[in-house]
Motif scaffolding. Structure first.
Motif, PDB file in Angstrom:
ATOM      1  N   LEU A 119       8.842 -13.636  -2.958  1.00  5.66           N
ATOM      2  CA  LEU A 119       8.769 -13.314  -4.380  1.00  5.66           C
ATOM      3  C   LEU A 119      10.138 -12.985  -4.974  1.00  5.66           C
ATOM      4  N   ASN A 120      11.197 -13.138  -4.222  1.00  2.76           N
ATOM      5  CA  ASN A 120      12.530 -12.799  -4.688  1.00  2.76           C
ATOM      6  C   ASN A 120      12.889 -13.658  -5.908  1.00  2.76           C
ATOM      7  N   GLY A 121      13.298 -13.008  -6.994  1.00  6.04           N
ATOM      8  CA  GLY A 121      13.662 -13.716  -8.212  1.00  6.04           C
ATOM      9  C   GLY A 121      12.521 -13.861  -9.209  1.00  6.04           C
ATOM     10  N   ARG A 122      11.318 -13.484  -8.827  1.00  5.44           N
ATOM     11  CA  ARG A 122      10.172 -13.543  -9.742  1.00  5.44           C
ATOM     12  C   ARG A 122      10.146 -12.292 -10.615  1.00  5.44           C
ATOM     13  N   THR A 123       9.455 -12.397 -11.738  1.00  2.87           N
ATOM     14  CA  THR A 123       9.320 -11.219 -12.603  1.00  2.87           C
ATOM     15  C   THR A 123       8.316 -10.254 -12.003  1.00  2.87           C
ATOM     16  N   LYS A 124       8.372  -9.018 -12.475  1.00  2.20           N
ATOM     17  CA  LYS A 124       7.447  -7.988 -11.979  1.00  2.20           C
ATOM     18  C   LYS A 124       6.001  -8.433 -12.205  1.00  2.20           C
ATOM     19  N   ARG A 125       5.730  -8.965 -13.385  1.00  5.58           N
ATOM     20  CA  ARG A 125       4.365  -9.379 -13.715  1.00  5.58           C
ATOM     21  C   ARG A 125       3.879 -10.502 -12.807  1.00  5.58           C
ATOM     22  N   GLN A 126       4.726 -11.496 -12.553  1.00  8.93           N
ATOM     23  CA  GLN A 126       4.355 -12.592 -11.660  1.00  8.93           C
ATOM     24  C   GLN A 126       4.092 -12.080 -10.243  1.00  8.93           C
ATOM     25  N   ALA A 127       4.964 -11.207  -9.765  1.00  8.95           N
ATOM     26  CA  ALA A 127       4.835 -10.680  -8.406  1.00  8.95           C
ATOM     27  C   ALA A 127       3.553  -9.867  -8.263  1.00  8.95           C
ATOM     28  N   ILE A 128       3.262  -9.020  -9.257  1.00 12.39           N
ATOM     29  CA  ILE A 128       2.040  -8.208  -9.193  1.00 12.39           C
ATOM     30  C   ILE A 128       0.809  -9.112  -9.174  1.00 12.39           C
ATOM     31  N   SER A 129       0.781 -10.115 -10.028  1.00 10.24           N
ATOM     32  CA  SER A 129      -0.362 -11.038 -10.070  1.00 10.24           C
ATOM     33  C   SER A 129      -0.550 -11.762  -8.744  1.00 10.24           C
ATOM     34  N   GLU A 130       0.523 -12.266  -8.180  1.00 13.28           N
ATOM     35  CA  GLU A 130       0.420 -13.021  -6.932  1.00 13.28           C
ATOM     36  C   GLU A 130      -0.006 -12.130  -5.771  1.00 13.28           C
ATOM     37  N   LEU A 131       0.568 -10.935  -5.679  1.00 16.20           N
ATOM     38  CA  LEU A 131       0.191 -10.023  -4.591  1.00 16.20           C
ATOM     39  C   LEU A 131      -1.273  -9.598  -4.696  1.00 16.20           C
ATOM     40  N   GLN A 132      -1.745  -9.310  -5.906  1.00 13.00           N
ATOM     41  CA  GLN A 132      -3.143  -8.921  -6.085  1.00 13.00           C
ATOM     42  C   GLN A 132      -4.081 -10.095  -5.794  1.00 13.00           C
ATOM     43  N   ALA A 133      -3.660 -11.302  -6.152  1.00 13.57           N
ATOM     44  CA  ALA A 133      -4.502 -12.484  -5.926  1.00 13.57           C
ATOM     45  C   ALA A 133      -4.735 -12.753  -4.443  1.00 13.57           C
ATOM     46  N   ILE A 134      -3.746 -12.461  -3.613  1.00 13.77           N
ATOM     47  CA  ILE A 134      -3.924 -12.724  -2.175  1.00 13.77           C
ATOM     48  C   ILE A 134      -4.479 -11.522  -1.424  1.00 13.77           C
ATOM     49  N   GLY A 135      -4.711 -10.394  -2.120  1.00 11.11           N
ATOM     50  CA  GLY A 135      -5.411  -9.289  -1.485  1.00 11.11           C
ATOM     51  C   GLY A 135      -4.631  -8.025  -1.233  1.00 11.11           C
ATOM     52  N   PHE A 136      -3.434  -7.898  -1.770  1.00 11.35           N
ATOM     53  CA  PHE A 136      -2.657  -6.677  -1.590  1.00 11.35           C
ATOM     54  C   PHE A 136      -2.839  -5.749  -2.783  1.00 11.35           C
ATOM     55  N   ASP A 167       6.382 -12.144   6.805  1.00  9.34           N
ATOM     56  CA  ASP A 167       5.841 -11.017   7.561  1.00  9.34           C
ATOM     57  C   ASP A 167       4.347 -10.948   7.267  1.00  9.34           C
ATOM     58  N   GLN A 168       3.604 -10.269   8.119  1.00 11.07           N
ATOM     59  CA  GLN A 168       2.160 -10.160   7.891  1.00 11.07           C
ATOM     60  C   GLN A 168       1.747  -8.700   7.802  1.00 11.07           C
ATOM     61  N   LEU A 169       0.823  -8.447   6.870  1.00  9.58           N
ATOM     62  CA  LEU A 169       0.230  -7.121   6.686  1.00  9.58           C
ATOM     63  C   LEU A 169      -1.273  -7.288   6.514  1.00  9.58           C
ATOM     64  N   PRO A 170      -2.036  -6.257   6.885  1.00 10.87           N
ATOM     65  CA  PRO A 170      -3.474  -6.335   6.640  1.00 10.87           C
ATOM     66  C   PRO A 170      -3.786  -6.373   5.142  1.00 10.87           C
ATOM     67  N   LYS A 171      -4.853  -7.065   4.813  1.00  8.76           N
ATOM     68  CA  LYS A 171      -5.317  -7.114   3.424  1.00  8.76           C
ATOM     69  C   LYS A 171      -5.519  -5.682   2.923  1.00  8.76           C
ATOM     70  N   ASN A 172      -5.315  -5.463   1.633  1.00 10.26           N
ATOM     71  CA  ASN A 172      -5.447  -4.162   0.962  1.00 10.26           C
ATOM     72  C   ASN A 172      -4.324  -3.188   1.315  1.00 10.26           C
ATOM     73  N   SER A 173      -3.252  -3.675   1.933  1.00  8.23           N
ATOM     74  CA  SER A 173      -2.092  -2.815   2.164  1.00  8.23           C
ATOM     75  C   SER A 173      -1.392  -2.577   0.832  1.00  8.23           C
ATOM     76  N   ILE A 174      -0.736  -1.422   0.713  1.00 11.30           N
ATOM     77  CA  ILE A 174      -0.010  -1.095  -0.516  1.00 11.30           C
ATOM     78  C   ILE A 174       1.431  -1.560  -0.372  1.00 11.30           C
ATOM     79  N   ILE A 175       1.857  -2.380  -1.313  1.00 10.45           N
ATOM     80  CA  ILE A 175       3.226  -2.910  -1.312  1.00 10.45           C
ATOM     81  C   ILE A 175       3.939  -2.370  -2.543  1.00 10.45           C
ATOM     82  N   ASP A 176       5.127  -1.823  -2.314  1.00  4.69           N
ATOM     83  CA  ASP A 176       5.960  -1.316  -3.408  1.00  4.69           C
ATOM     84  C   ASP A 176       7.026  -2.355  -3.728  1.00  4.69           C
ATOM     85  N   LEU A 177       7.315  -2.508  -5.021  1.00  2.91           N
ATOM     86  CA  LEU A 177       8.298  -3.494  -5.462  1.00  2.91           C
ATOM     87  C   LEU A 177       9.673  -2.855  -5.624  1.00  2.91           C
TER      88      LEU A 177
END
Length: 185
Positions: A119-136, A167-177
């Motif tokens: 997600l490097n170089g993406r906007t905050k909004r794009q990154a949040i949408s993509e992370l939530q869509a895949i389960g984070f 890298d891999q994390l379990p679904k529903n993990s909390i990711i900070d930007l």
């Protein structure tokens, strides 16, 4: 002999009577045999197996002379104990015959692992949408670093550890930007 004389003759009526009697005997014999071999009147009520371990479910089903088959599950449910029954088919309360297979779906021991996207170089909004869509879950604590781009993703963290793409994390993990502050060169 003409056909009309044959239809009025005794031999024709004997043949019809023999066929009708044979059919009635065959019908009732078959019905009697099916009632015996299919255990028509037998009913076993399927027990409620949710939240039981596989051992407990096996004991309950064996006591009722029922078989079971375990089906894997890919969806972790945190409300159920690990490796416990989360679904069953036929449902609890249904009536079945002995030796019937009950299909059990088990709760996995944890959420499945998901690969971290780049997600490097993406906007905050794009990154949040993509992370939530895949389960984070995206944390509300943002870290800002000196960068020319305001609210542009410059990194990801999980429990204060830096995450790299793939890298891999379990679904529903909390990711900070980690975001750019817009004040850099």
């Amino acid at each position: 002999m003409s056909i009309f004389k044959f239809l009025k003759s005794k031999s024709f009526f004997k043949q019809i009577a023999i066929a009708v009697i044979g059919f009635v005997i065959l019908f009732f014999g078959l019905k009697f045999w099916l009632n015996i071999t299919t255990n028509h009147d037998q009913k076993i009520q399927v027990p409620y197996l949710h939240k039981l371990t596989i051992k407990e479910a096996e004991e309950k089903l064996t006591a009722l002379n029922l078989d079971f088959k375990v089906i894997d599950s890919a969806s972790y449910n945190p409300e159920y104990p690990k490796k416990s029954v989360i679904e069953q088919s036929p449902e609890a309360g249904d009536f079945v015959k002995e030796k019937r297979k009950i299909y059990l779906t088990l709760n996995p021991s944890k959420y499945r692992d998901i690969t971290i996207p780049d997600l490097n170089g993406r906007t905050k909004r794009q990154a949040i949408s993509e992370l939530q869509a895949i389960g984070f879950i995206v944390g509300t604590e943002f870290t800002y670093v000196k960068d020319i781009g305001k609210d542009v993703v410059r990194g990801l963290r999980h429990k204060d550890k830096i995450l790299n793409p793939n890298d891999q994390l379990p679904k529903n993990s909390i990711i900070d930007l980690v975001l750019g502050d817009g004040n850099g060169n």
